[in-house]
Design an enzyme around this catalytic site. Sequence first.
Site, PDB file in Angstrom:
ATOM      1  N   PHE A 136     -45.788   1.976 -23.733  1.00  0.00           N
ATOM      2  CA  PHE A 136     -44.727   2.254 -22.763  1.00  0.00           C
ATOM      3  C   PHE A 136     -44.526   3.766 -22.671  1.00  0.00           C
ATOM      4  CE2 PHE A 136     -40.387   2.969 -21.309  1.00  0.00           C
ATOM      5  CZ  PHE A 136     -40.377   2.176 -20.169  1.00  0.00           C
ATOM      6  N   ASP A 221     -47.021  10.403 -27.346  1.00  0.00           N
ATOM      7  CA  ASP A 221     -45.713  10.115 -26.760  1.00  0.00           C
ATOM      8  C   ASP A 221     -44.770   9.804 -27.918  1.00  0.00           C
ATOM      9  OD1 ASP A 221     -43.438   9.013 -25.708  1.00  0.00           O
ATOM     10  OD2 ASP A 221     -44.474   7.791 -24.210  1.00  0.00           O
ATOM     11  N   LYS A 250     -35.336  10.887 -25.734  1.00  0.00           N
ATOM     12  CA  LYS A 250     -34.392  10.022 -26.449  1.00  0.00           C
ATOM     13  C   LYS A 250     -33.521  10.782 -27.477  1.00  0.00           C
ATOM     14  CE  LYS A 250     -36.011   5.419 -25.467  1.00  0.00           C
ATOM     15  NZ  LYS A 250     -37.377   5.143 -25.039  1.00  0.00           N
TER      16      LYS A 250
HETATM   17  C1  PLP Z   1     -38.056   5.246 -23.720  1.00  0.00           C
HETATM   18  C2  PLP Z   1     -39.460   5.692 -23.691  1.00  0.00           C
HETATM   19  C3  PLP Z   1     -39.984   6.404 -22.600  1.00  0.00           C
HETATM   20  C4  PLP Z   1     -39.192   6.630 -21.331  1.00  0.00           C
HETATM   21  O1  PLP Z   1     -38.106   7.468 -21.539  1.00  0.00           O
HETATM   22  P1  PLP Z   1     -36.981   7.565 -20.377  1.00  0.00           P
HETATM   23  O2  PLP Z   1     -36.028   8.593 -20.914  1.00  0.00           O
HETATM   24  O3  PLP Z   1     -36.393   6.203 -20.248  1.00  0.00           O
HETATM   25  O4  PLP Z   1     -37.661   7.998 -19.148  1.00  0.00           O
HETATM   26  C5  PLP Z   1     -41.272   6.883 -22.683  1.00  0.00           C
HETATM   27  N1  PLP Z   1     -42.023   6.670 -23.772  1.00  0.00           N
HETATM   28  C6  PLP Z   1     -41.559   5.997 -24.844  1.00  0.00           C
HETATM   29  C7  PLP Z   1     -42.438   5.825 -26.039  1.00  0.00           C
HETATM   30  C8  PLP Z   1     -40.275   5.467 -24.838  1.00  0.00           C
HETATM   31  O5  PLP Z   1     -39.830   4.770 -25.889  1.00  0.00           O
END
Ligand code: PLP
Length: 401
Positions: A136, A221, A250
């Site tokens: 994700f 990521d 986050k």
């Molecule tokens: C939450 C998340 C995202 C997206 O972040 P947003 O602030 O919602 O755009 C991207 N990568 C990972 C691994 C995430 O957990």
Amino acid sequence: MQVSRSVFDDVMVPNYAPSKIIPVKGEGSRVWDQNGTEFIDFAGGIAVNCLGHCHPALVTALKTQADKLWHLSNVMTNEPALLLAKALVDATFAEKVYFANSGAEANEAALKLARRYAKDKYGEQKNQIIAFKQGFHGRTFFTVTVGGQSAYSDGFGPKPAAIVHGEFNNLDSVKALINADTCAVMVEPVQGEGGVMPATAEFIKGVRELCDANNALLIFDEVQTGVGRTGELYAYMGYGVTPDILTTAKALGGGFPIGAMLTTTDIAKHLVVGTHGSTYGGNPLACAVALAAVNTVNTPAVLSGVKAKAQLFQDGLKKINDKYHVFSEVRSAGLLIGAVLNSDYAGKARDFMLAAADQGLMALVAGTSVVRFAPSLIIPDADITEGLARFEQAVAHVVKG
Ligand SMILES: *Cc1c(COP(=O)(O)O)cnc(C)c1O
């Protein structure tokens, strides 16, 4: 004006299905709703509230900056952005920082940079991006396509091209895909939304070697794993494998929206003036709060505390499982915890989350069969004990049916 949950259905786009509960106040790892009902927070705003609610250092940073300067745009730089960038550069492999407002935006920047770097250096044909099933990376059209769940990216017309997906923790699947035209591999060190699945050390090391052999950039990521979640400031530090680009969001703002992309000078230089940007990126309020969050988290006390608190969760969840037999395993990386439901309860993670809320505990799911916890990194041990007791009551209710 009095507002209630029904107003959501009247005036909001129906892309979320929020709980009936409307929280109005938080302090540390406790939250209260409109009726004064108290909750223990094991959700942490989905791994965002790394220091709980209304941490004094963050409140002070926000209020102090609020009296000085809120916004300029990137026509001028500002002190909080420079101080935060310096702190991130000092604390990580990175030499250069780009600020965004969310995880998806940080990833969008990372992917565009990787494409531009490869084009400048090797030519147009080097544009393939490899990512992973169940991964994700956000909800912009580029990032959601790189994410490994086509259900999220289908139905919006033609997708960005040259994106392929391997199997997480399966190095052979990367070997089968990677070639001279690969510009980047994007991977979460721990798949968060995909079910709290930590990458093995061999996989991460192997992907690094494959990237090097094919002149492809390695993008971590760390939007969910970053800023102390795993017990390291960033998860890559625990693997001893350094990416070329890292994204963080986050927990970076501890509850204030901000994202960042970190990289080296050699790679960053391809994002020349005009190639990318954001009106709000590097906003002084966001950067002032994030600086306080990073400085507070990046201390031996908080980081070693994460490992100790993670053990409390493991021990407590094992006890619950010994009694009720609902989990097949409990996966975790520091305070990112996934209790995987066994075949008797597969698909019922949401039932456990709702039952937990009824007992005064905020929990999360990751997919349909994993109950996820991502609490504050400094949640008091007593709140862990009390929260797990409430969770046990919730499990008992679900088991009874
Ligand atoms: C939450 C998340 C995202 C997206 O972040 P947003 O602030 O919602 O755009 C991207 N990568 C990972 C691994 C995430 O957990």
